[in-house]
Scaffold this motif. Structure first.
Motif, PDB file in Angstrom:
ATOM      1  N   ASP C  71     -10.617   3.333  10.996  1.00  0.00           N
ATOM      2  CA  ASP C  71      -9.467   3.339  10.089  1.00  0.00           C
ATOM      3  C   ASP C  71      -9.462   2.143   9.162  1.00  0.00           C
ATOM      4  O   ASP C  71      -8.409   1.690   8.727  1.00  0.00           O
ATOM      5  CB  ASP C  71      -8.175   3.388  10.886  1.00  0.00           C
ATOM      6  N   GLU C  74      -8.017   2.987   5.813  1.00  0.00           N
ATOM      7  CA  GLU C  74      -6.562   3.131   5.845  1.00  0.00           C
ATOM      8  C   GLU C  74      -5.893   1.765   5.876  1.00  0.00           C
ATOM      9  O   GLU C  74      -4.921   1.503   5.168  1.00  0.00           O
ATOM     10  CB  GLU C  74      -6.200   3.902   7.116  1.00  0.00           C
ATOM     11  N   ALA C  75      -6.474   0.899   6.714  1.00  0.00           N
ATOM     12  CA  ALA C  75      -5.908  -0.447   6.805  1.00  0.00           C
ATOM     13  C   ALA C  75      -5.954  -1.133   5.451  1.00  0.00           C
ATOM     14  O   ALA C  75      -5.015  -1.808   5.045  1.00  0.00           O
ATOM     15  CB  ALA C  75      -6.690  -1.252   7.851  1.00  0.00           C
ATOM     16  N   GLY C  78      -3.271   0.005   3.281  1.00  0.00           N
ATOM     17  CA  GLY C  78      -1.992  -0.556   3.698  1.00  0.00           C
ATOM     18  C   GLY C  78      -1.770  -1.939   3.117  1.00  0.00           C
ATOM     19  O   GLY C  78      -0.724  -2.237   2.530  1.00  0.00           O
ATOM     20  N   THR C  79      -2.774  -2.780   3.275  1.00  0.00           N
ATOM     21  CA  THR C  79      -2.634  -4.136   2.748  1.00  0.00           C
ATOM     22  C   THR C  79      -2.534  -4.116   1.230  1.00  0.00           C
ATOM     23  O   THR C  79      -1.726  -4.835   0.632  1.00  0.00           O
ATOM     24  CB  THR C  79      -3.831  -4.993   3.174  1.00  0.00           C
ATOM     25  N   GLU C  81      -1.353  -1.904  -0.582  1.00  0.00           N
ATOM     26  CA  GLU C  81      -0.046  -1.418  -1.014  1.00  0.00           C
ATOM     27  C   GLU C  81       0.932  -2.579  -1.116  1.00  0.00           C
ATOM     28  O   GLU C  81       1.656  -2.731  -2.093  1.00  0.00           O
ATOM     29  CB  GLU C  81       0.450  -0.382  -0.007  1.00  0.00           C
ATOM     30  N   GLU C 137       8.661  -7.208   8.600  1.00  0.00           N
ATOM     31  CA  GLU C 137       8.102  -5.943   8.125  1.00  0.00           C
ATOM     32  C   GLU C 137       7.763  -5.966   6.649  1.00  0.00           C
ATOM     33  O   GLU C 137       7.688  -7.014   6.022  1.00  0.00           O
ATOM     34  CB  GLU C 137       9.091  -4.807   8.438  1.00  0.00           C
ATOM     35  N   PHE C 138       7.621  -4.823   6.127  1.00  0.00           N
ATOM     36  CA  PHE C 138       7.161  -4.623   4.746  1.00  0.00           C
ATOM     37  C   PHE C 138       7.929  -5.480   3.750  1.00  0.00           C
ATOM     38  O   PHE C 138       7.336  -6.166   2.928  1.00  0.00           O
ATOM     39  CB  PHE C 138       7.325  -3.139   4.411  1.00  0.00           C
ATOM     40  N   ASP C 214      -0.016 -10.046   6.367  1.00  0.00           N
ATOM     41  CA  ASP C 214      -0.403  -9.023   7.346  1.00  0.00           C
ATOM     42  C   ASP C 214      -0.983  -9.652   8.600  1.00  0.00           C
ATOM     43  O   ASP C 214      -1.110  -9.003   9.631  1.00  0.00           O
ATOM     44  CB  ASP C 214      -1.428  -8.059   6.733  1.00  0.00           C
ATOM     45  N   GLU C 220      -0.570  -6.098  10.845  1.00  0.00           N
ATOM     46  CA  GLU C 220      -0.704  -4.684  10.486  1.00  0.00           C
ATOM     47  C   GLU C 220      -1.880  -4.537   9.556  1.00  0.00           C
ATOM     48  O   GLU C 220      -2.383  -5.516   9.015  1.00  0.00           O
ATOM     49  CB  GLU C 220       0.545  -4.242   9.713  1.00  0.00           C
ATOM     50  N   ASN C 221      -2.280  -3.330   9.323  1.00  0.00           N
ATOM     51  CA  ASN C 221      -3.340  -3.080   8.337  1.00  0.00           C
ATOM     52  C   ASN C 221      -4.529  -4.002   8.588  1.00  0.00           C
ATOM     53  O   ASN C 221      -4.985  -4.143   9.714  1.00  0.00           O
ATOM     54  CB  ASN C 221      -2.787  -3.254   6.919  1.00  0.00           C
TER      55      ASN C 221
END
Lengths: 264, 289, 269
Positions: C71, C74-75, C78-79, C81, C137-138, C214, C220-221
């Motif tokens: 993944d 995908e990670a 995510g970052t 983004e 979080e985000f 992150d 995350e990511n």
């Protein structure tokens, strides 16, 4: 009904201007009670030492700088701010470097609200007059100094002003180019005689170009003398080395020198 | 590919030499304001008003929301005191010492390398890809590797600082040396200036403001590296998240610390900026400006 | 103002007079340089110098597996983004504030100290404060990225506007340009090289910041990838991730530089 030439006559009355010297907190008097009149259709040169205020005078006439007192009228109307009745040519050209030559020439026309096709047409015409028609799509950075100044001239001419104000326009180019540009300018002017006020420190240039010469001095900054240039039009190159030119040069130079030393 | 210079106030690969602080906003021909409004033009008056207002807002918010949201100003100030008395000061000093040491090593690598890259196209061709690529790498990703390689002792921190700090001095030195006016060099050569003199009388003075600018920016990065290195240790052990979720934070101490670090960074920055300004006339005479 | 064209390793660029030429010899040296890099990597990995380095021959195939089956992609998204959102916000704020400071003396006097201080201060130390007020979080991460990027944009915009020569404005006034047009046709174009440079630099900062947060806020990511690899001591994955992120960052900056170069072509004259 005032004639077109009268519309282009300039009256400067009792203009005073001081600048505040930022760091020293004093006032520098740059124009001291200056009064002049320029007849429509004439070519006048203003000569003087640096600091005599000639560039400031030009800007006051254009409306870029408001005088502290006194008034400038053009064709009978008082000047308050810049307008496209007057074209200005700058010593450092002041072209916009990200615009092509032709886009630079169109700059003033945009402000007049002229439509796109008409602008293009007029700009091309003017470029032909200054002999730069092959350089439309070039950028200023690709041109020599002389060519850049011709673009500056074209830009000013494009708005078809009745008065042309030129601030030492050939001061930033070399001797040979300068002489060529002078002839070019005369050639253009003789076809369509606008009122020209041309500031320079080069006496020979002033004599070669002008109908009359306004001599200024510094400290206090005022007009000392106005000299009429006896040469006929169109001007011939042979004037440059002539005895008459030499004599006039000496005369004006003496005037300038004495003006410079009186205050001491 | 040339290593590109970092500007000073316009950091990271911008223009060459710093502009003076005397730069003024464009003047659109508005009339000058005299009278009492001139007082509003005084920069210290304006700052006093603005920051005064912020201080008031801070204090009021702190008093209303309580100390776990925002410490009051007096609390922060006493936090300073506590930082020094409670023995935090000694660990801070250790950190600073390690920071300086790492930074000096970084300079010892960066400046000669930069000078070499500036002078020799070959050296530039070889090293520039590395330098430029590593420059844009997020260096925090290298931290885990460093910990595994060096543990959490002195060398870990030193290497982190070195990695963060080495780029600006290198790139700037390269640019400063490279852009020394060719005519000047030619003139010096015409006078049979020996290699050593070329270096000391021409290249160094000309490049000096660039080098100092690079050092200044590099120092900022060194501090950043230090902070991240410490944070990573906390984060890695999970201690960081614990502090957030469980025990309420000593925000007054923390704010005091933050202000201290900012003060430190800014002080060094201003000092180096002053040095740059002093060196500019020398650069000017060496034909650089 | 000095030129600001891009130099991408390994790619040929059109030559520009005042800077160094990119000729065949140069490209040859670049290739040599990278070959050396991989050779060194392999050697150090195989030696006993340090446990931390695993040879390229192991890392790269593992990386490929991760990319195609794992993944990692995908990670990355995510970052990215987080970086993108933070960047967009920074650009808007940065341009507006930069314009304000650039055009107005009083505002510049007031805000310069803050901007200057935030440029020399390490943003990382605000992580605890961000965590306390905004969570992990985000939202918190985006704010962190904004803090990372916005000051560079402000300073560059401000300098760009300050650099507009007074003579250009004088010219525009002499030709009867109204105030609005002076902004759009003179000030803004003249400032644009600096502004665009600032925006380009901020791209790198945004990516850096996103990865930082992150890693340090909620992992995350890409941050999670690194944390996991660290936790399981899987050096191959760790090195692979670092290598990948490096290429990614270099690639993004390279693209940004090309865009910058395209927009500023007139400057090369």
């Amino acid at each position: 009904m005032p004639s077109e030439l009268d519309q282009a006559s300039v009256e400067v009355q009792g203009v005073n201007k001081s600048f505040r010297h930022q760091l020293e907190d004093t006032d520098l008097k740059v124009l001291d009670d200056v009064s002049l009149s320029f007849q429509g259709g004439t070519f006048t040169c203003v000569v003087g030492p640096s600091g005599c205020g000639k560039s400031t005078l030009l800007r006051v006439i254009d409306g870029l700088i408001p005088p502290d007192s006194g008034v400038v009228t053009i064709g009978g109307e008082v000047i308050k701010k810049p307008s496209l009745d007057r074209g200005f040519v700058f010593q450092q050209f002041n072209l916009l470097p990200w615009r092509t030559v032709i886009a630079n020439v169109e700059f003033g026309l945009e402000n007049l609200g002229v439509g796109k096709e008409e602008r293009r047409r007029r700009a091309k015409e003017i470029l032909k007059i200054v002999e730069l028609e092959d350089f439309e799509r070039y950028y200023p950075g690709q041109l020599s100094g002389g060519m850049q100044q011709r673009v500056g001239l074209a830009r000013a001419l494009a708005v078809d002003p009745s008065i042309l104000l030129m601030d030492e326009p050939f001061g930033s180019v070399d001797d040979q180019t300068r002489m060529l540009l002078q002839d070019e300018l005369l050639g253009i002017w003789e076809k369509n005689q606008k009122t020209v006020i041309f500031v320079t420190h080069d006496i020979e240039e002033a004599i070669y170009l002008a109908d009359r010469i306004v001599v200024m001095r510094a400290r206090p900054s005022r007009v000392t003398r106005i000299v009429d240039v006896p040469f006929g039009r169109p001007r011939d190159e042979s004037i440059r080395g002539s005895a008459e030119m030499g004599r006039l040069k000496q005369e004006i130079w003496n005037e300038l020198k004495s003006g410079a030393t009186v205050e001491g | 590919m040339t290593a590109r210079p970092a500007a000073t106030d316009v950091s990271q690969q911008g223009t060459l030499l710093p502009k003076t602080d005397a730069a003024v906003p464009p003047d659109l021909g508005r009339a000058e304001r005299r009278d009492w409004r001139a007082l509003l033009n005084n920069k210290w008056v304006l700052r006093a008003l603005f920051y005064g207002a912020i201080a008031v807002a801070w204090q009021v918010t702190a008093m209303v929301k309580g100390e776990f949201f925002l410490p009051t100003i007096p609390a922060t100030i006493s936090g300073f005191g506590e930082l020094f008395t409670e023995g935090y000061a000694s660990s801070l000093l250790t950190s600073v010492r390690q920071l300086v040491l790492g930074f000096v090593i970084a300079l010892a690598i960066a400046i000669p390398l930069g000078a070499l890259m500036g002078r020799s196209k070959i050296a530039n061709d070889i090293f520039a890809p590395w330098v430029n690529t590593l420059f844009v790498t997020p260096k925090q990703t290298l931290l885990p590797i460093l910990i595994i390689a060096f543990g959490i002792g002195f060398w870990y921190r030193a290497w982190v600082v070195i990695l963060f700090a080495v780029f600006f001095p290198c790139i700037n030195t390269a640019a400063g040396v490279h852009y020394v006016d060719r005519e000047l060099r030619e003139a010096a050569r015409a006078f049979a200036t020996g290699r050593w003199r070329m270096l000391t009388r021409i290249y160094l003075p000309a490049a000096a403001p660039f080098i100092v600018a690079g050092i200044r920016l590099g120092f900022g990065m060194a501090v950043k590296g230090m902070v991240i290195a410490e944070l990573w240790i906390l984060a890695d052990t999970g201690a960081l998240l614990e502090t957030f979720s469980r025990s309420p934070m000593r925000l007054d101490l923390y704010y005091a610390l933050v202000l201290l670090i900012i003060g430190f960074a800014v002080a060094v920055n201003e000092l180096l900026k002053w040095a740059e300004r002093k060196l500019r006339p020398a650069a000017h005479m060496a034909g650089q400006v | 103002m000095e030129a600001m064209t891009a130099r991408i390793p390994g790619k040929r660029r059109r030559r520009r007079p005042p800077t160094r030429r990119v000729d065949a010899a140069t490209i040859g040296r670049w290739i040599l340089s990278f070959a050396l890099f991989f050779a060194l990597w392999e050697l150090i990995g195989r030696s006993d110098l340090t446990v931390a380095i695993v040879p390229a021959s192991e890392v790269l195939p593992d990386l490929w597996d991760e990319l195609t089956q794992g993944d990692l992609i995908e990670a990355t998204f995510g970052t990215l983004e987080i970086a993108a959102v933070g960047y967009a916000i920074s650009a808007v704020i940065g341009l507006l504030v930069g314009l304000l400071i650039g055009l107005s003396r009083p505002w510049a006097d007031v805000l310069d100290p803050i901007v200057s201080a935030m440029l020399s201060a390490p943003i990382a130390m605000f992580i605890p404060v961000i965590a306390v007020y905004l969570g992990l979080e985000f939202k918190a991460k985006v704010v962190g990225v904004v803090l990372f990027c916005v000051f560079i944009i402000i300073v560059n915009t401000q300098t760009g506007i300050r650099e507009v020569p007074q003579s250009g404005i004088e010219m525009a006034r002499a030709f009867g340009t109204n105030r609005r047009r002076i902004y759009t046709r003179v000030i803004f174009p003249w400032a644009s090289p600096y502004i665009i440079t600032g925006l380009r630099i901020a791209v790198g900062r945004a990516v850096e910041g996103a990865i930082l947060f992150d890693l340090f806020l909620r992992a995350e990511n890409l941050g999670l990838v690194i944390r996991n690899a660290t936790g399981t001591f899987d050096l191959s994955v760790l090195l692979g991730a670092v290598f990948f992120i490096t290429i990614l960052a270099a690639g993004l900056m390279g693209i940004a530089r090309i865009i910058e170069w395209r927009l500023l072509r007139w400057k090369s004259y």
